[in-house]
Write a protein that holds these residues in place. Structure first.
Motif, PDB file in Angstrom:
ATOM      1  N   LEU A   1       0.848  -1.194   0.000  1.00 32.27           N
ATOM      2  CA  LEU A   1       0.000   0.000   0.000  1.00 32.27           C
ATOM      3  C   LEU A   1       0.883   1.243   0.000  1.00 32.27           C
ATOM      4  N   PHE A   2       0.438   2.273  -0.711  1.00 31.56           N
ATOM      5  CA  PHE A   2       1.165   3.548  -0.748  1.00 31.56           C
ATOM      6  C   PHE A   2       0.229   4.666  -0.329  1.00 31.56           C
ATOM      7  N   PHE A   3       0.773   5.637   0.396  1.00 35.96           N
ATOM      8  CA  PHE A   3      -0.064   6.744   0.866  1.00 35.96           C
ATOM      9  C   PHE A   3       0.604   8.096   0.622  1.00 35.96           C
ATOM     10  N   GLY A   4      -0.220   9.134   0.681  1.00 41.54           N
ATOM     11  CA  GLY A   4       0.269  10.512   0.632  1.00 41.54           C
ATOM     12  C   GLY A   4       0.931  10.832  -0.699  1.00 41.54           C
ATOM     13  N   GLN A   5       1.981  11.636  -0.603  1.00 41.62           N
ATOM     14  CA  GLN A   5       2.661  12.078  -1.818  1.00 41.62           C
ATOM     15  C   GLN A   5       3.231  10.897  -2.604  1.00 41.62           C
TER      16      GLN A   5
ATOM     17  N   LYS B   1       1.969   7.892  -3.000  1.00 41.37           N
ATOM     18  CA  LYS B   1       0.877   7.331  -3.807  1.00 41.37           C
ATOM     19  C   LYS B   1       0.666   8.169  -5.070  1.00 41.37           C
ATOM     20  N   GLU B   2       0.683   9.477  -4.878  1.00 32.58           N
ATOM     21  CA  GLU B   2       0.445  10.374  -6.025  1.00 32.58           C
ATOM     22  C   GLU B   2       1.585  10.285  -7.037  1.00 32.58           C
TER      23      GLU B   2
ATOM     24  N   ALA C   1       5.204   0.423   7.378  1.00 32.35           N
ATOM     25  CA  ALA C   1       4.393  -0.294   8.368  1.00 32.35           C
ATOM     26  C   ALA C   1       4.148  -1.695   7.837  1.00 32.35           C
TER      27      ALA C   1
ATOM     28  N   ALA D   1       2.961  -1.314   4.037  1.00 29.57           N
ATOM     29  CA  ALA D   1       2.592   0.043   3.610  1.00 29.57           C
ATOM     30  C   ALA D   1       3.833   0.928   3.626  1.00 29.57           C
TER      31      ALA D   1
ATOM     32  N   PHE E   1       5.086   5.030   3.106  1.00 29.59           N
ATOM     33  CA  PHE E   1       4.521   6.386   3.073  1.00 29.59           C
ATOM     34  C   PHE E   1       5.527   7.408   3.582  1.00 29.59           C
TER      35      PHE E   1
ATOM     36  N   PRO F   1       6.784  10.719   5.919  1.00 34.23           N
ATOM     37  CA  PRO F   1       6.493  11.085   7.309  1.00 34.23           C
ATOM     38  C   PRO F   1       5.100  11.705   7.423  1.00 34.23           C
ATOM     39  N   VAL F   2       4.436  11.434   8.528  1.00 35.59           N
ATOM     40  CA  VAL F   2       3.021  11.813   8.670  1.00 35.59           C
ATOM     41  C   VAL F   2       2.864  13.312   8.975  1.00 35.59           C
ATOM     42  N   THR F   3       1.727  13.866   8.582  1.00 30.62           N
ATOM     43  CA  THR F   3       1.501  15.310   8.741  1.00 30.62           C
ATOM     44  C   THR F   3       0.062  15.631   9.158  1.00 30.62           C
TER      45      THR F   3
END
Lengths: 151, 92
Positions: free
Chosen positions: B15-19, B21-22, B65, B84, B86, B88-90
């Motif tokens: 899984l990819f998230f945030g920037q 993923k984009e 993760a 996953a 991603f 760093p979280v913001t």
């Protein structure tokens, strides 16, 4: 229930959440924090924020943070609500509220939760401007905010 | 289906998230493991398969993760795991 965690796109009512925190006779203090979408970001005018998260993991992390705070400060109730999706300027983003017997524990517990939420909870924020958008970068100052809780 | 049957398939859900993923233009994929591999090795393998992913997977600070628990890049991934990646979280 003494800990309430919600990740949702819908707005929340601070009054309702505050009422749920005050619904006990043990605690004499409630501290709440509400984060809002603000206009100014490094020279450009933000028109909205877009928030995404890692479903499942986010809720688990928030629960873990809340449980740590509950034990450390003997908190009564804890409410964490974090919104996701497209949030225009002025909208509410996050609510953290805690109750405790005395005020110091409530102030510190709420601040601890926000500091750890910003550092650990799996949310990502994108700023939208009039003609562009950009992902928010992690701030080192948020990391340093954890130092005060490490003693 | 039992857990051991799931594990015998050799598949890892990525899984990819945030920037990230984009930039990858991908939110998830099924990665096939031939043998247990570290997260670092999986990132390098993905970057070799998709060279345009290389700067985003290998040159940027990313967090990982494994089965929804934060881990380091040297952690070994097994069949059936959910990995996953991603930035760093913001939140907040």
């Amino acid at each position: 229930m003494s800990i309430l965690i919600k990740v949702q796109s819908e707005d929340f009512d601070q009054g309702d959440l505050h009422k749920s925190l005050s619904d006990n006779k043990r605690d004499g203090a409630i501290v709440t924090f509400t984060g809002l979408v603000r206009e100014f970001s490094a020279g450009d005018n933000v028109i909205a924020l877009e928030l995404e998260h890692y479903p499942g993991m986010t809720q688990q992390l928030l629960l873990k943070i809340a449980e740590q705070a509950k034990v450390r400060w003997s908190l009564g109730k804890i409410v964490i609500v974090h919104r996701v999706g497209y949030l225009p300027l002025g909208e509410q983003i996050v609510f953290v509220g805690v109750s405790s017997q005395h005020r110091l524990a409530a102030f510190e517990g709420a601040q601890f939760i926000m500091d750890y939420l910003k550092n650990q909870a799996t949310f990502w924020k994108k700023e939208h401007f009039e003609h562009s958008s950009k992902w928010v970068e992690f701030k080192q100052s948020d990391k340093h905010a954890l130092d005060k809780w490490k003693s | 289906m039992t857990g051991s049957e799931i594990n015998s398939t050799g598949k890892v859900t990525l899984l990819f998230f945030g920037q990230l993923k984009e930039r990858l233009n991908c939110d998830s994929l099924v990665y096939t493991l031939t043998e247990p591999a570290t997260i670092e090795a999986i990132k390098l393998d993905l970057a070799s398969q998709q060279p345009n992913w290389q700067p985003w997977l290998c040159e940027r600070e990313l967090l990982a993760a494994l089965n929804q628990t934060m881990v380091g890049n040297d952690t070994v991934v097994n069949s059936g795991d959910e990995l996953a990646l991603f930035p760093p979280v913001t939140g907040g």
